[in-house]
Scaffold this active site. Structure first.
Site, PDB file in Angstrom:
ATOM      1  N   ASP A  67      61.300  47.840  32.401  1.00 55.88           N
ATOM      2  CA  ASP A  67      61.315  46.653  33.240  1.00 55.88           C
ATOM      3  C   ASP A  67      59.889  46.126  33.303  1.00 55.88           C
ATOM      4  O   ASP A  67      59.048  46.658  34.026  1.00 55.88           O
ATOM      5  CB  ASP A  67      61.848  46.993  34.634  1.00 55.88           C
ATOM      6  CG  ASP A  67      61.897  45.762  35.534  1.00 55.88           C
ATOM      7  OD1 ASP A  67      61.282  44.730  35.174  1.00 55.88           O
ATOM      8  OD2 ASP A  67      62.531  45.840  36.595  1.00 55.88           O
TER       9      ASP A  67
ATOM     10  N   LYS B  49      59.014  36.521  35.858  1.00 63.12           N
ATOM     11  CA  LYS B  49      57.721  36.125  36.420  1.00 63.12           C
ATOM     12  C   LYS B  49      56.882  35.283  35.451  1.00 63.12           C
ATOM     13  O   LYS B  49      57.185  34.112  35.249  1.00 63.12           O
ATOM     14  CB  LYS B  49      57.003  37.364  36.955  1.00 63.12           C
ATOM     15  CG  LYS B  49      57.852  37.946  38.113  1.00 63.12           C
ATOM     16  CD  LYS B  49      57.238  39.017  38.950  1.00 63.12           C
ATOM     17  CE  LYS B  49      58.171  39.291  40.138  1.00 63.12           C
ATOM     18  NZ  LYS B  49      58.428  40.666  40.423  1.00 63.12           N
TER      19      LYS B  49
ATOM     20  N   TYR C 165      61.405  49.046  41.495  1.00 65.53           N
ATOM     21  CA  TYR C 165      62.267  47.951  41.936  1.00 65.53           C
ATOM     22  C   TYR C 165      62.694  47.147  40.718  1.00 65.53           C
ATOM     23  O   TYR C 165      61.862  46.808  39.869  1.00 65.53           O
ATOM     24  CB  TYR C 165      61.506  47.051  42.913  1.00 65.53           C
ATOM     25  CG  TYR C 165      62.273  45.832  43.376  1.00 65.53           C
ATOM     26  CD1 TYR C 165      63.405  45.964  44.175  1.00 65.53           C
ATOM     27  CD2 TYR C 165      61.867  44.548  43.018  1.00 65.53           C
ATOM     28  CE1 TYR C 165      64.110  44.838  44.605  1.00 65.53           C
ATOM     29  CE2 TYR C 165      62.561  43.423  43.448  1.00 65.53           C
ATOM     30  CZ  TYR C 165      63.680  43.577  44.242  1.00 65.53           C
ATOM     31  OH  TYR C 165      64.374  42.460  44.672  1.00 65.53           O
TER      32      TYR C 165
HETATM   33  C1  LIG Z   1      60.026  40.970  40.707  1.00 66.76           C
HETATM   34  C2  LIG Z   1      60.661  42.054  39.945  1.00 66.76           C
HETATM   35  C3  LIG Z   1      62.042  42.038  39.640  1.00 66.76           C
HETATM   36  C4  LIG Z   1      62.970  40.993  40.178  1.00 66.76           C
HETATM   37  O1  LIG Z   1      62.684  39.716  39.694  1.00 66.76           O
HETATM   38  P1  LIG Z   1      63.235  38.441  40.529  1.00 66.76           P
HETATM   39  O2  LIG Z   1      62.828  37.278  39.691  1.00 66.76           O
HETATM   40  O3  LIG Z   1      62.586  38.515  41.855  1.00 66.76           O
HETATM   41  O4  LIG Z   1      64.713  38.591  40.619  1.00 66.76           O
HETATM   42  C5  LIG Z   1      62.543  43.028  38.839  1.00 66.76           C
HETATM   43  N1  LIG Z   1      61.744  44.004  38.369  1.00 66.76           N
HETATM   44  C6  LIG Z   1      60.432  44.073  38.645  1.00 66.76           C
HETATM   45  C7  LIG Z   1      59.597  45.168  38.079  1.00 66.76           C
HETATM   46  C8  LIG Z   1      59.853  43.105  39.461  1.00 66.76           C
HETATM   47  O5  LIG Z   1      58.554  43.198  39.769  1.00 66.76           O
END
Ligand SMILES: *Cc1c(COP(=O)(O)O)cnc(C)c1O
Length: 438
Positions: free
Chosen positions: A247, A275, A152
């Site tokens: 990511d 995060k 994701y």
């Molecule tokens: C949470 C997450 C996102 C999205 O971040 P948001 O701040 O919710 O837009 C993208 N990539 C990974 C791996 C994530 O865990």
């Protein structure tokens, strides 16, 4: 009245709050994972957080293994973070002009993450991932982005594509509102499938702008990349002039101070962060090789902007969080505590004959209700989600707040004590024992 058929506790205030929220907010929540839909129930509403605990509006206390889905590694309302945010906001909260806080956090990120030479701040992980793939395309002059089923990257149109299990199919959007054109240049492959990756590069290597992945996956439950998969990713992208994009929105500053890439010894070309980097405020970032980052406007031609990007309060909270993680690293303790949870859950499930897998890296872990090793989305889908729902609510009723889906990672929190870990294991043994009898 209870929030779920699986729960025996009454939480009338949360039930009423959810009923009210549903009139004004679609589904009653501002992000779908909060709705508890996957575990057959409705959410608890939070009154406050302090350290390792959440308190709901019915006055119940929970040991928090979600940590706002990743950011709150230091626990809630950490004094150093609160102090930094409050001191900063008293001098104004947004200027649309640069502040020195931005450079300070940028330098801390560059110092922490091995592959990052320059970094640009945005306001969410979604924005970081979206900007990273635009930059990869703009910098290479190519269109194709490769992603992996089950990873994701936020709700970016071009990345909101689920897997066909068939190899090498072009992506089909998995939300209405994402036109096929938006995902036409996205190719979805199976995670950990080195052969499929090699075949794609052999066929279309010179069209690929970038390959994006969660270097340790949290978003199909915890899934670990094989060493061969990581080595081939690096070798093939380098050989074909495509950018390797990690990511690390979830894993950054979580698996080690330098993220998954430091732990694994990898050097991607670009990294998306979010995060933890904002210490509980809305921050994302993308960074990487200086020559690539210099393609971002105004240094280069690739457009990306944001009114609240580099917001001073969020920068101050991020600086305070990283400072704490650097000067007082929780990682060894988190590893030891999480290893104890893993061992405790495994021995309970084994002795009760409950089919299970536990995947874990450091403080990120998932207890899967399946006998099949989970290495990609197909194997993740072998889980028994009903059993998980029951386990989730049995744990909730014992004051343990786990992610409300099998396809999420739990986070051991930096504010947890060894006694908290004992309580968690005891609650899990009790819950699994009840499940084994039914
Ligand atoms: C949470 C997450 C996102 C999205 O971040 P948001 O701040 O919710 O837009 C993208 N990539 C990974 C791996 C994530 O865990």
């Amino acid at each position: 009245m209870s929030l779920s058929p699986w729960s025996s506790r009454s939480r009338p205030n949360s039930l009423a709050a959810f009923a009210r929220a549903q009139h004004a907010i679609p589904g009653g929540v501002n992000s779908p994972a909060r709705a508890f839909g996957a575990v057959g129930g409705t959410p608890i509403f939070i009154a406050k957080g302090a350290g390792q605990y959440l308190y709901d509006i019915d006055g119940l206390r929970y040991l928090d293994f979600i940590g706002s889905w990743g950011p709150m590694i230091l626990g809630h309302a950490h004094p150093a973070v609160v102090k930094a945010a409050v001191e900063t906001l008293q001098n104004g909260t947004s200027f649309g002009a640069p502040t020195e806080l931005e450079s300070r956090l940028a330098e801390m990120v560059i110092d922490a993450v091995p592959s990052i030479e320059m970094v640009r701040f945005v306001s969410s992980g979604t924005e970081a991932a979206m900007s990273a793939i635009r930059l990869a395309r703009g910098h290479t002059g190519r269109n194709i982005i490769v992603k992996f089923a089950g990873c994701y990257h936020g709700h970016v149109d071009a990345l909101l594509v689920s897997a066909g299990s068939s190899a090498l199919t072009l992506g089909v959007p998995n939300s209405p509102g994402v036109p096929a054109g938006a995902t036409r240049d996205t190719v979805v492959l199976r995670y950990n499938d080195t052969q499929q990756l090699a075949d794609l590069f052999a066929a279309r290597g010179d069209e690929i702008a970038g390959v994006m992945l969660e270097a340790v996956v949290g978003n199909m439950g915890l899934v670990v990349p094989t060493p061969e998969f990581r080595q081939e990713l690096r070798r093939l992208t380098h050989h074909h002039g495509a950018l390797l994009i990690y990511d690390e929105v979830m894993t950054g500053f979580r698996l080690s101070y330098g993220g998954a890439q430091e732990l694994l010894g990898d050097l991607p070309d670009m990294t998306a962060l979010g995060k933890i980097i904002g210490g509980g405020y809305p921050v994302g970032a993308y960074g990487g090789r200086a020559d690539v980052m210099k393609s971002v406007m105004p240094a280069g031609p690739v457009f990306q902007a944001g009114t609240l990007s580099g917001n001073p309060v969020a920068m101050a909270a991020g600086i305070a969080t990283l400072n704490e993680l650097k000067t007082n690293p929780p990682y060894a303790r988190l590893e030891a505590q999480s290893a104890r949870i893993e061992a405790g859950l495994r021995s309970a499930a084994q002795s009760l004959g409950i089919p299970h897998q536990i995947n874990r890296v450091g403080s990120m872990w998932t207890f899967f209700f399946t006998g099949t090793p989970v290495t990609n989305l197909d194997t993740a889908k072998t889980v028994d989600t009903q059993r998980f729902a029951q386990f989730f609510w049995l744990m909730m009723d014992r004051g343990i707040y786990l992610p409300c889906s099998q396809f999420e990672a739990a986070f051991t929190g930096g504010a947890m004590t060894d006694a908290n870990i004992d309580e968690t294991i005891a609650a899990a043994i009790e819950s699994l024992t009840i499940m084994a009898k039914n």
